[in-house]
Design a protein around this motif. Sequence first.
Motif, short mmCIF file in Angstrom:
data_model
loop_
_atom_site.label_atom_id
_atom_site.label_comp_id
_atom_site.label_asym_id
_atom_site.label_seq_id
_atom_site.Cartn_x
_atom_site.Cartn_y
_atom_site.Cartn_z
N VAL A 100 -28.01 36.94 -17.97
CA VAL A 100 -28.49 35.92 -17.13
C VAL A 100 -27.42 34.48 -17.55
CG1 VAL A 100 -30.15 34.19 -16.55
CG2 VAL A 100 -30.57 36.74 -17.10
N SER A 101 -26.99 33.89 -16.68
CA SER A 101 -26.30 33.02 -16.88
C SER A 101 -26.92 31.83 -15.94
CB SER A 101 -24.73 33.01 -16.58
OG SER A 101 -24.48 33.46 -15.13
N PHE A 102 -26.32 30.39 -15.93
CA PHE A 102 -27.04 29.31 -15.33
C PHE A 102 -26.11 28.47 -14.77
CE2 PHE A 102 -29.22 30.98 -18.93
CZ PHE A 102 -30.85 31.18 -18.27
N THR A 103 -26.35 27.90 -13.57
CA THR A 103 -25.28 27.03 -12.79
C THR A 103 -26.11 25.84 -12.04
OG1 THR A 103 -23.65 27.35 -11.00
CG2 THR A 103 -25.63 28.65 -10.87
N ARG A 104 -25.32 25.02 -11.64
CA ARG A 104 -25.60 23.76 -10.68
C ARG A 104 -24.82 24.00 -9.33
NH1 ARG A 104 -29.74 20.20 -12.08
NH2 ARG A 104 -28.63 18.52 -10.89
N ASN A 105 -24.32 25.23 -9.24
CA ASN A 105 -23.62 25.57 -8.12
C ASN A 105 -24.52 26.25 -7.13
OD1 ASN A 105 -22.09 26.20 -5.64
ND2 ASN A 105 -20.31 27.21 -7.06
N GLY A 106 -24.91 25.54 -6.03
CA GLY A 106 -26.13 26.25 -5.16
C GLY A 106 -25.49 26.92 -3.90
N ASN A 107 -23.97 27.21 -3.92
CA ASN A 107 -23.48 27.74 -2.81
C ASN A 107 -23.88 29.25 -2.74
OD1 ASN A 107 -20.01 28.80 -1.60
ND2 ASN A 107 -21.64 28.17 -0.54
N LEU A 108 -25.09 29.63 -1.82
CA LEU A 108 -25.77 30.84 -1.96
C LEU A 108 -25.35 31.82 -1.02
CD1 LEU A 108 -28.98 29.76 -3.36
CD2 LEU A 108 -27.12 30.30 -4.68
N GLN A 109 -25.43 32.82 -0.74
CA GLN A 109 -25.09 33.74 0.35
C GLN A 109 -26.07 34.93 0.31
OE1 GLN A 109 -21.17 35.20 -0.18
NE2 GLN A 109 -21.50 35.91 -2.35
N LEU A 110 -26.47 35.42 1.74
CA LEU A 110 -27.24 36.63 1.73
C LEU A 110 -26.32 37.63 2.37
CD1 LEU A 110 -30.36 37.08 1.70
CD2 LEU A 110 -30.41 36.90 4.26
N VAL A 111 -26.49 38.76 1.41
CA VAL A 111 -25.61 40.04 1.52
C VAL A 111 -26.49 41.02 2.75
CG1 VAL A 111 -24.09 39.58 -0.30
CG2 VAL A 111 -26.21 41.34 -0.60
N ALA A 112 -25.67 42.12 3.10
CA ALA A 112 -26.22 43.12 3.92
C ALA A 112 -27.43 43.63 3.56
CB ALA A 112 -25.04 44.04 4.28
N ASN A 113 -27.72 44.00 2.40
CA ASN A 113 -29.05 44.73 1.98
C ASN A 113 -30.14 43.59 1.59
OD1 ASN A 113 -28.22 43.32 -0.40
ND2 ASN A 113 -28.26 45.08 -1.60
N GLY A 114 -29.78 42.43 2.14
CA GLY A 114 -31.01 41.28 1.82
C GLY A 114 -30.91 40.64 0.31
#
Length: 270
Positions: A100-114
């Motif tokens: 587990v790592s931690f980030t402040r980068n909130g550029n998220l994405q939803l892939v094909a399997n949800g």
Amino acid sequence: MSFFVSLSGLRNASTDLEVISNNIANAESVGFKKSNAQFADLVSGSSATDPRKTPGIGATVSAISQDFALGQLEQTGRALDVAINGDGFIATNDAISGEVSFTRNGNLQLVANGELQDAFGNPVQGFPLDATGTPTSFTPSDITVPTTNAGGAALSSVGIDLRGVLSAVYTDGSVDPISQVALATFPSTGGLNPIGLTKWEATAESGPPEFGQPGVGNFGQIRSGSLERSNVDLAEEMVALLGAQRNFQANARAIDTATAFTQTILNLQR
């Protein structure tokens, strides 16, 4: 001895330049936190040494500290771009190592399997919710959005509110709360180890992560449609760069002067 004193100064100035250059290079990296080099003097002596006759033997790097001050929140209008307005880190599970790592980068994405992932393909961690949007557990796990609901309707869109609750909208008009983005804080944020890609990992110095809900206690709110810019101030870094350059030049000049003194002494001995 003066050669070694000036050499330590050159090394420190070089380290300072490296830190400043890294800050400047990441001025546009989402969620990046700048660092500052700190230095301390070295003294050649002991408790029995006359303090009025102790010239010192140079300087050394005492620490390279990270500045976790909040960067500017920039609106993007994209639903899966999120910024944390306050304390906390988004937890992600490395797809290969499982760490587990931690980030402040909130550029998220939803892939094909949800599955909800960060910009680098790592699953985002969240708390599971019941039908009313109440967490059923505070143990984070991968967030996966069902691509169809119980009635067979297909997924239409997703949204994230201030509390980090991710809701799925389906083609039949139903809206289902799926998960709540888990935020993590640490007893000593400065002890986090940067591992690249604007991510950090916990260490013995940082202490273990403490997970919580966005907007509750010391945890910041989630701002959907925004990203946190780097907290690097380019004007400030340019001033620091000039100072480090002058420091390097001064120490190089001191070595030249010591060399000239040594050469003069050698010529007198001939």
